[in-house]
Design a protein around this motif. Sequence first.
Motif, PDB file in Angstrom:
ATOM      1  N   ASP A  19      21.679  61.477  -0.708  1.00 39.67           N
ATOM      2  CA  ASP A  19      22.152  60.096  -0.811  1.00 39.67           C
ATOM      3  C   ASP A  19      23.665  60.063  -0.616  1.00 39.67           C
ATOM      4  OD1 ASP A  19      22.350  61.416  -3.367  1.00 39.67           O
ATOM      5  OD2 ASP A  19      22.795  59.473  -4.270  1.00 39.67           O
ATOM      6  N   SER A  76      27.444  55.236   8.278  1.00 40.15           N
ATOM      7  CA  SER A  76      26.557  55.297   7.115  1.00 40.15           C
ATOM      8  C   SER A  76      27.370  54.887   5.900  1.00 40.15           C
ATOM      9  CB  SER A  76      25.930  56.682   6.955  1.00 40.15           C
ATOM     10  OG  SER A  76      26.904  57.687   6.964  1.00 40.15           O
ATOM     11  N   GLU A  80      22.955  54.696   0.976  1.00 37.94           N
ATOM     12  CA  GLU A  80      21.951  55.056   1.977  1.00 37.94           C
ATOM     13  C   GLU A  80      21.433  56.459   1.704  1.00 37.94           C
ATOM     14  OE1 GLU A  80      23.023  52.438   5.908  1.00 37.94           O
ATOM     15  OE2 GLU A  80      23.781  54.488   5.850  1.00 37.94           O
ATOM     16  N   CYS A 104      19.350  57.675   9.011  1.00 39.84           N
ATOM     17  CA  CYS A 104      19.216  56.866   7.799  1.00 39.84           C
ATOM     18  C   CYS A 104      17.727  56.834   7.484  1.00 39.84           C
ATOM     19  CB  CYS A 104      19.764  55.465   8.027  1.00 39.84           C
ATOM     20  SG  CYS A 104      19.563  54.391   6.592  1.00 39.84           S
ATOM     21  N   ASP A 106      15.926  55.204   5.441  1.00 38.60           N
ATOM     22  CA  ASP A 106      15.311  53.892   5.219  1.00 38.60           C
ATOM     23  C   ASP A 106      15.100  53.109   6.507  1.00 38.60           C
ATOM     24  OD1 ASP A 106      15.401  54.452   2.453  1.00 38.60           O
ATOM     25  OD2 ASP A 106      17.456  53.685   2.344  1.00 38.60           O
ATOM     26  N   GLU A 107      15.965  53.314   7.489  1.00 35.92           N
ATOM     27  CA  GLU A 107      15.908  52.531   8.729  1.00 35.92           C
ATOM     28  C   GLU A 107      15.497  53.341   9.950  1.00 35.92           C
ATOM     29  OE1 GLU A 107      19.719  50.734   9.408  1.00 35.92           O
ATOM     30  OE2 GLU A 107      19.917  50.107   7.322  1.00 35.92           O
TER      31      GLU A 107
END
Length: 152
Positions: A19, A76, A80, A104, A106-107
């Motif tokens: 993270d 970033s 994230e 990333c 999450d994306e």
Amino acid sequence: MARVKLVLPETFTFKTVLDVRVSEINYGNHVGNDRMVSLLHEARLRFLRSFGFGEFNIAGLGIMVTDLMVEFKSESFVGENLQFEVGVNDFNKYGCDFIYRVTCADEGRLVTLAKTGIVFFDYDERKIARIPKKFTDLVSSQKTLDSNNTSS
């Protein structure tokens, strides 16, 4: 201006998620280039630990970074989760290259492509050493590992 081009391996055999902490953020409000290098270092250490190695104990030898290439694809930000995929290629008698693809999580957005060239080093003798067979055997036979599903 000429750009360095990175050749990606066919497969990345290791992945881990880190993270983005506030300490990685620079004055541009995104991950700083120096901090990305530190995150790559952490991913490399997790990769080595997945084999039971450390940076100073790979069949009795350590490693030393000889070159570094980082290609930033997007910013970033704090909070994230970055997925680091690691592969190893371009073996020679003294070392190899660690290749990284950072997205990333999450994306799925590509953040960074990078390479660190390493050589094996005998810190007691203070000289470059041949790559340990144990390292090449383990790395070459590795299936894809996820550090979040291992004991590393």
